[in-house]
Design an enzyme around this catalytic site. Structure first.
Site, PDB file in Angstrom:
ATOM      1  N   ASP A 114       0.716  -1.099   0.789  1.00 52.21           N
ATOM      2  CA  ASP A 114       0.140  -0.312  -0.007  1.00 52.21           C
ATOM      3  C   ASP A 114       0.940   1.682  -0.214  1.00 52.21           C
ATOM      4  OD1 ASP A 114      -2.726   1.579   0.675  1.00 52.21           O
ATOM      5  OD2 ASP A 114      -1.029   1.444   2.780  1.00 52.21           O
ATOM      6  N   ASP A 141      -0.744   4.979   1.404  1.00 50.76           N
ATOM      7  CA  ASP A 141      -0.024   6.196   1.663  1.00 50.76           C
ATOM      8  C   ASP A 141      -0.490   5.766   3.108  1.00 50.76           C
ATOM      9  OD1 ASP A 141      -0.736   8.553  -0.085  1.00 50.76           O
ATOM     10  OD2 ASP A 141      -3.364   8.004  -0.391  1.00 50.76           O
ATOM     11  N   SER A 182      -6.985   4.793   3.607  1.00 52.66           N
ATOM     12  CA  SER A 182      -6.069   5.381   4.855  1.00 52.66           C
ATOM     13  C   SER A 182      -6.662   6.579   5.534  1.00 52.66           C
ATOM     14  CB  SER A 182      -5.280   5.608   4.912  1.00 52.66           C
ATOM     15  OG  SER A 182      -4.154   4.179   4.434  1.00 52.66           O
ATOM     16  N   ASP A 220      -2.105  -0.489   5.835  1.00 58.73           N
ATOM     17  CA  ASP A 220      -2.417  -0.247   7.023  1.00 58.73           C
ATOM     18  C   ASP A 220      -4.254   0.351   7.351  1.00 58.73           C
ATOM     19  OD1 ASP A 220      -2.570   3.070   6.672  1.00 58.73           O
ATOM     20  OD2 ASP A 220      -2.868   2.316   5.381  1.00 58.73           O
TER      21      ASP A 220
END
Length: 242
Positions: free
Chosen positions: A8, A10, A169, A204
């Protein structure tokens, strides 16, 4: 053995929008022999910017699994897909025009703000994007990003219309019946035609969960939990474990 890592962008590889802090991370992954695959909600144009800055050459997955861009002649066999410039493109999502048509029908009722109906100044305010990156983020092919809404219910209406709404995110993304996991699995199947594969993923957000289900080792940055992922505080922790 091919070692593939899906990243990922960001808040995972990129703490903010500056690629500079990610350079040593990418260099260390290369030293460890990884094929680096960006798997992000970001657009093709945005990812090409970071690929150039970070000198990453392999395939990449855009807009929450909506399409896989594979450089021509990357694999030693013909890849099914659409030839587009220097890439073969495997499209898994729907066109952004279809999404924006649905959003247009809902925007007045719910007070929706997204790339397609926002000015550059509004986008800068919503996203904190540097001015030079705004045109790249606006160059959307398969998804939209919801910045603001005035009342709830728009997600259910979009789902009823056949779209997926996923949380990243920072914002919600609206896209077709695609996700990061479906795209990652498809790409892994291509790698497995070349050699045995050991696969990793780092993310995340909730939109990263599907790719955690299709790899051998997954790492989740932050306080969310996923049964197949090990929690870490940053991508630097991942480098110590792989």
């Amino acid at each position: 053995m091919i070692r593939v890592i899906f990243l990922d962008l960001d808040k995972t590889l990129l703490p903010e929008y500056d690629p500079e802090p990610a350079i040593p991370i990418v260099e260390e992954l290369k030293k460890k022999g990884f094929e680096i695959v960006f798997n992000s909600s970001k657009t093709r144009a945005e990812q090409e910017y970071y690929r150039e800055k970070l000198n990453v050459k392999g395939p990449f997955i855009v807009e929450n699994g909506s399409a896989i861009y594979i450089p021509s002649n990357y694999f030693p066999f013909e890849v099914p897909g659409v030839k587009r410039g220097e890439y073969m493109v495997l499209e898994l999502g729907v066109k952004v025009e279809e999404i924006r048509k649905a959003l247009k029908e809902l925007e007045a009722e719910y007070g929706l703000k997204y790339y397609g109906n926002s000015t550059d100044e509004e986008i800068e305010k919503f996203t904190k994007l540097p001015k030079h990156l705004i045109p790249l983020a606006k160059d959307r092919e398969y998804s939209e990003t919801i910045f603001l809404w005035k009342r709830e219910g728009w997600e259910k209406d979009l789902i009823r219309k056949g779209f997926k709404v996923t949380m990243g995110s920072r914002f919600y993304a609206v896209h077709g019946n695609s996700d990061k996991g479906k795209a990652a699995k498809l790409l892994l199947d291509l790698y497995k035609r070349v050699d045995e594969v050991e696969s990793y993923a780092v993310g995340d957000g909730e939109n990263d969960f599907p790719m955690f289900d299709v790899v051998d080792f997954a790492f989740l940055i932050g306080d969310l939990r996923h049964e197949n992922a090990e929690n870490v505080t940053s991508i630097k922790d991942v480098l110590k474990k792989i």
